[in-house]
Design an enzyme around this catalytic site. Structure first.
Site, mmCIF file in Angstrom:
data_model
loop_
_atom_site.group_PDB
_atom_site.id
_atom_site.type_symbol
_atom_site.label_atom_id
_atom_site.label_comp_id
_atom_site.label_asym_id
_atom_site.label_seq_id
_atom_site.Cartn_x
_atom_site.Cartn_y
_atom_site.Cartn_z
ATOM 1 N N CYS A 203 -43.169 -57.189 -5.133
ATOM 2 C CA CYS A 203 -42.755 -55.622 -4.641
ATOM 3 C C CYS A 203 -41.312 -55.697 -3.750
ATOM 4 C CB CYS A 203 -43.778 -54.735 -4.331
ATOM 5 S SG CYS A 203 -44.910 -53.999 -5.493
ATOM 6 N N CYS B 69 -52.915 -60.143 -2.778
ATOM 7 C CA CYS B 69 -53.055 -58.685 -2.910
ATOM 8 C C CYS B 69 -54.593 -58.095 -3.560
ATOM 9 C CB CYS B 69 -51.785 -58.112 -3.893
ATOM 10 S SG CYS B 69 -51.896 -58.966 -5.637
ATOM 11 N N CYS C 5 -41.990 -55.690 -0.168
ATOM 12 C CA CYS C 5 -42.811 -56.722 0.636
ATOM 13 C C CYS C 5 -42.458 -58.231 0.162
ATOM 14 C CB CYS C 5 -44.326 -56.481 -0.261
ATOM 15 S SG CYS C 5 -44.795 -54.634 0.207
ATOM 16 N N CYS D 299 -51.800 -52.298 -2.374
ATOM 17 C CA CYS D 299 -52.017 -53.148 -3.367
ATOM 18 C C CYS D 299 -53.038 -52.702 -4.374
ATOM 19 C CB CYS D 299 -52.177 -54.524 -3.058
ATOM 20 S SG CYS D 299 -50.719 -55.270 -2.171
#
Length: 231
Positions: free
Chosen positions: A198, A226, A201, A116
């Protein structure tokens, strides 16, 4: 004009428009960090509709869903605005992947936060450099880590003013305005993804789970940030 929403939501929308105009007037050069989620599409609509001088950017991590990336073209078609796609340093990303693997973030919180950091935090730091303020679409009810979110704060991590004008909005109010104004949004929201990051994730949530459960679902709830937003 909002004619098909309740009075409270209509009032919230009017306050949001007023607040954004005030932020733009107070901080020339202010930017809006959009995740292209539904809250941020509502914010972008308010900015574009009023022609406010607030640059809209998104962090193109290299791991976003195709549906998310497609929204950039949709925004251009709808509003005639090009969203600034801020990308990570490809050399740093390749070095990390070569050393740890493409899916190392599943192995530990440290490796996930390192990913991240490369794909999100460093690019954000770069675009915020020299800016007077930035705006987000965060809301208090999104997660346990955001319950104390304020509408205005000084971001000591990045060294500038930070505004969260949707802090006290409910998800129902967000959707009420989005539907009333026919604001474009990510189709993944209709497939059980209330929060979208993402692709590797993020997953759809199950019935009864909180709306951030699909983000970094293999971790404990209090670690699911993040590094972009540090209280």
């Amino acid at each position: 004009m909002l004619t098909s929403v309740n009075t409270a939501t209509s009032g919230q929308w009017a306050v949001l428009q007023e607040n954004l105009a005030g932020i733009a007037g107070k901080h020339p050069g202010v930017v809006f960090a959009s995740s292209l989620g539904v809250e941020d599409m509502l914010m972008a609509h308010a900015i574009f509709d009023a022609g406010l001088p607030i640059e809209v950017f998104t962090l193109d991590t290299g791991r976003l869903h195709p549906e998310t990336l497609a929204l950039v073209d949709h925004i251009h078609d709808r509003y005639g605005v090009t969203v600034n796609m801020v990308q990570p340093d490809p050399v740093a990303v390749k070095r990390h992947v070569d050393e740890h693997g493409a899916f190392a973030f599943y192995e530990s919180i440290e490796l996930r936060k390192a990913c991240c950091g490369l794909r999100k935090v460093e690019p954000l730091r770069r675009i915020l450099q020299g800016r007077p303020a930035w705006v987000t679409g965060q809301r208090r009810e999104q997660s346990l880590t955001r319950t104390e979110l304020t509408e205005t704060e000084f971001d000591a991590v990045f060294g500038l003013h930070k505004y969260n004008p949707l802090a006290n909005w409910t998800l129902e109010q967000v959707w009420e305005v989005v539907h009333a104004l026919d604001i474009p949004y990510n189709p993944l929201h209709d497939q059980g993804y209330p929060s979208i990051g993402c692709e590797p994730c993020t997953r759809a949530i199950r019935a009864g789970e909180d709306i951030r459960s699909g983000r970094w679902w293999w971790e404990q709830k209090l670690s699911r940030e993040c590094g972009l937003h540090v209280s």
